[in-house]
Structures are given as C-alpha cells and as structure tokens.
Design a protein around this motif. Structure first.
Motif, short mmCIF file in Angstrom:
data_model
loop_
_atom_site.label_atom_id
_atom_site.label_comp_id
_atom_site.label_asym_id
_atom_site.label_seq_id
_atom_site.Cartn_x
_atom_site.Cartn_y
_atom_site.Cartn_z
N MET A 1 3.86 -11.83 -7.30
CA MET A 1 2.91 -11.17 -6.23
C MET A 1 1.56 -11.82 -6.39
O MET A 1 0.91 -12.48 -6.97
N LYS A 2 0.92 -11.58 -4.90
CA LYS A 2 -0.34 -12.33 -4.53
C LYS A 2 -1.27 -11.59 -5.32
O LYS A 2 -1.33 -10.31 -5.55
N LYS A 3 -2.62 -12.30 -5.70
CA LYS A 3 -3.51 -11.70 -6.29
C LYS A 3 -4.78 -11.29 -5.46
O LYS A 3 -4.62 -11.95 -4.29
N ASP A 4 -5.46 -10.36 -5.67
CA ASP A 4 -6.46 -9.99 -4.92
C ASP A 4 -6.16 -9.14 -3.62
O ASP A 4 -6.73 -9.32 -2.50
N THR A 5 -4.88 -8.61 -3.50
CA THR A 5 -4.31 -7.87 -2.39
C THR A 5 -4.96 -6.68 -2.35
O THR A 5 -5.27 -5.92 -1.32
N HIS A 6 -5.28 -5.79 -3.29
CA HIS A 6 -5.87 -4.74 -3.33
C HIS A 6 -7.37 -4.47 -3.49
O HIS A 6 -7.90 -5.19 -4.21
#
Length: 73
Positions: A1-6
């Motif tokens: 999962m990508k970091k800092d997407t939310h």
C-alpha cells in the motif's frame, strides 16, 4: 500500500451560528483550527421542520396545483 495517500484526520472546532463551539474530526484545516458556519442544523429548514412558506412567483405553484389537482395534492 502507498504511504501518505489519505489526508490527515484530526480534531477541529466548529463554531455554530448561535456561538456554541463543537469539537469534530475532519480533514479540513489542521489540528485545533476553527471553522465558522453560516448555516447549521439549528437554523436550516431541512432540520427545523421547514416552517417557511413557498413564494408563488408568477402563479407557478397555483398553476401546478391546478394541473395536478386530481392526483391528491
């Protein structure tokens, strides 16, 4: 999962039209910011029961009621 997407989800102060301040979680602003509302549930007709009257400009409402009077309006 990508970091800092939310976006950051934090607590802000929401100031109602009557001056009361409520703490809510939001992605708006940053921690501790204050959001002042122009319309809130204490004054909006959708939440207060809609006691305001409909203005009949140009006879449109009466024309509509006459056209559909047999349908139970």
């Amino acid at each position: 999962m990508k970091k800092d997407t939310h976006p950051d989800y934090h607590v802000i102060n929401v100031k109602m039209t009557d001056g009361t301040v409520v703490q809510m979680k939001s992605t708006w602003g940053s921690e501790g910011d204050q959001l002042s509302l122009d319309i809130d549930p204490s004054v909006h007709p959708a939440w207060t029961g809609g006691s305001s009257r409909l203005m009949d400009t140009g006879g449109r409402v009466s024309k509509f009621k006459k056209k559909y009077e047999g349908l139970g309006f």
